[in-house]
Design an enzyme around this catalytic site. Structure first.
Site, PDB file in Angstrom:
ATOM      1  N   LYS A 174       0.852  -1.179   0.000  1.00  0.00           N
ATOM      2  CA  LYS A 174       0.000   0.000   0.000  1.00  0.00           C
ATOM      3  C   LYS A 174       0.892   1.234   0.000  1.00  0.00           C
ATOM      4  O   LYS A 174       1.410   1.657   1.030  1.00  0.00           O
ATOM      5  CB  LYS A 174      -0.910   0.051   1.228  1.00  0.00           C
ATOM      6  CG  LYS A 174      -2.024   1.122   1.075  1.00  0.00           C
ATOM      7  CD  LYS A 174      -2.460   1.706   2.398  1.00  0.00           C
ATOM      8  CE  LYS A 174      -1.717   2.955   2.780  1.00  0.00           C
ATOM      9  NZ  LYS A 174      -1.901   4.119   1.874  1.00  0.00           N
ATOM     10  N   GLU A 384       9.086  16.548  15.225  1.00  0.00           N
ATOM     11  CA  GLU A 384       9.522  16.348  13.842  1.00  0.00           C
ATOM     12  C   GLU A 384       8.786  17.307  12.911  1.00  0.00           C
ATOM     13  O   GLU A 384       7.586  17.181  12.702  1.00  0.00           O
ATOM     14  CB  GLU A 384       9.275  14.900  13.425  1.00  0.00           C
ATOM     15  CG  GLU A 384       9.942  14.505  12.138  1.00  0.00           C
ATOM     16  CD  GLU A 384       9.802  13.021  11.835  1.00  0.00           C
ATOM     17  OE1 GLU A 384      10.696  12.473  11.171  1.00  0.00           O
ATOM     18  OE2 GLU A 384       8.800  12.414  12.250  1.00  0.00           O
TER      19      GLU A 384
END
Length: 490
Positions: A174, A384
């Site tokens: 995927k 992040e």
């Protein structure tokens, strides 16, 4: 306009719902492709096909057969390198040269795992029982769900695909719903290579349906995911239903430490390389610079002077050094972090806004951004950002910087610069990260395992350990002269 469907059980098929998704080029937001949009029902069909293939011929295939298939796929990737690189740049916005490097790496990854199949997958161990032998045998896990991210679509997919096929697993890939084009192309090459039906399947669609079904299904034996921490935790929870194996690479906030005896000019260059490839959209980006106080001011000034010269533009154009961010939404996320940093007291030295050039207005561009006077407690330092943003912190002592560098929920990678051999030994041992670079940054190769400590994930990709993620170990004990114990019923 490119139009692509999904690949299930050896056939290219529309999604059951007939829905489609439009894929954009982040350079100018132009529409470049229509692809099928799958859902849970499509995944169930793919899982059934993968299970049938694994329980049949492929699950019992020998190493030589698998090696031949993998080497053929590798050569097809090499043959179509330019097409693959072009699709990657078109879909992600990164420079064409970066995409070419990726394709070379991908070719080498498939070659490496094919070569590992020359090694013996069995080991005889000493048995304490007389007249017996004990054998450890490595075999495939089974049906594997593989969820890849948008920043390095085919590279990350290859880290999962190559060892899984080498181990003898079947797989359902995927790709990210916004960057599926090169994964679709490599699936076409797998079909050309002749892999049996059901061995390689590719289902397109979003994580909350396609990814969730892969994680929850009791017919999937392993789930491998690269992406954000929040999604990784959801996958762990979903995978507990049948206690499937889980491999997670969840990013990082990676310290890049410059000691006062560093080779400064080279360290500045590597500081730029550590962040600005693919506009900072790298899980291992060295965006958290930590500079010893005696070098601090001059180092920040050198960074500013080099960053001002970074050329933004179309990844297909020669001279472009940095492309756009992946999407409008992701740029807004980066912008939000920049505003938070300013409110928390970080000093904006450069950037912090969108470029003004008319030629860049349609794309998702953001200027290389530099913050100084950063502290350990700032969100811009701890979280992040995943964009072209460098934060710089000042430190005085080795003990201080090590304590601060390790003060993070992440543990993917770190790097430091020094010419002191004793310090190299001390700091390398003290840093709690899956990869530590000394006088270098962001260098990786297929022979070395990749993965992180703490909330950067579980397991390792690449290297021999990357193959072992897709294997189970079976102990086979044989008694050559069995004798009755006469314990019961005498």
């Amino acid at each position: 306009m490119i139009e692509k469907t999904m690949f299930i059980n050896g056939e290219w098929v529309e999604s059951i719902s007939k829905e489609r998704r439009t894929i954009q080029n982040p350079f100018d937001a132009s529409e470049i492709a229509y692809v099928s949009e799958g859902n849970r029902e499509d995944v169930k069909v793919a899982i059934k096909a993968a299970r049938k293939a694994f329980d049949g011929e492929w699950g019992r295939s020998d190493k030589r057969t698998r090696k031949e298939y993998i080497l053929k796929l590798a050569e097809l990737i090499k043959r179509d390198k330019e097409e693959l690189a072009g699709l990657e740049t078109l879909n992600t916005g990164k420079t064409l040269e970066e995409s070419r490097w990726d394709m070379d790496d991908i070719y080498n990854i498939f070659k490496y795992y094919a070569a590992l199949l020359e090694e013996d997958m069995t080991e005889e161990i000493d048995s304490p029982v007389k007249n017996s032998t004990s054998l450890l045998e490595k075999g495939p896990v089974g049906v594997c769900g593989q969820i890849s991210p948008w920043n390095y679509p085919l590279l990350q997919a290859s880290w999962k695909m190559a060892p899984a096929l080498a181990a003898g697993c079947t797989l359902i890939m995927k790709p990210s719903e916004i960057t599926p084009l090169t994964t679709i192309k490599v699936t076409e090459l797998a079909e050309e290579a002749g892999f049996p039906k059901g061995v390689v399947n590719t289902v397109l669609g979003p994580g909350h349906t396609v990814g969730a079904e892969l994680a929850e299904s009791h017919d999937v034996d392993l789930i491998s995911f690269t992406g954000g921490s929040l999604t990784g935790r959801k996958i762990m929870n979903a995978a507990s239903g049948n206690v499937k194996k889980v491999a997670l690479e969840l990013g990082g906030k990676n310290p890049h430490i410059i000691f006062e005896d560093a080779q400064v000019d080279v360290a500045v260059d590597y500081a730029l390389n550590g962040v600005f490839f693919h506009a900072g959209q790298i899980c291992s980006a060295g965006c958290r610079l930590m500079v010893q106080s005696s070098l601090y001011d001059s180092f920040v000034q050198s960074l500013k002077e080099r960053m001002e010269k970074i050329r933004l533009g179309n990844g297909f154009e020669e001279g472009t050094e940095m492309g756009p961010l992946i999407s409008k939404e992701h740029r807004e996320k980066v912008e939000a972090y920049v505003e938070v940093a300013k409110k928390e007291g970080a000093k904006l030295i450069l950037g912090g806004e969108r470029p003004k050039e008319e030629s860049l207005q349609k794309g998702h561009f953001y200027l290389p951004t530099l913050f100084s006077d950063c502290t350990n407690d700032m969100r811009i330092v701890q979280e992040e950002v995943f964009g072209p943003v460098i934060t710089v912190e000042k430190f005085e002592t080795e003990e201080e910087v090590l304590k601060r560098a390790n003060d993070t929920i992440y543990g993917l990678s770190a790097g430091f610069w020094t010419q002191d051999s004793d310090r190299i030994r001390r700091v390398s041992k003290a840093l709690r990260f899956g990869t530590v670079w000394v006088n270098d940054f962001n260098t990786y190769f297929v022979e070395a395992p990749w993965g992180g400590f703490k909330q950067s994930g579980i397991g390792r990709e690449l290297g021999k350990m990357g193959l072992e993620e897709y294997q189970e170990v079976k102990h086979i004990f044989q008694n050559h002269k069995p004798e009755a114990l006469n314990w019961f019923g005498q």
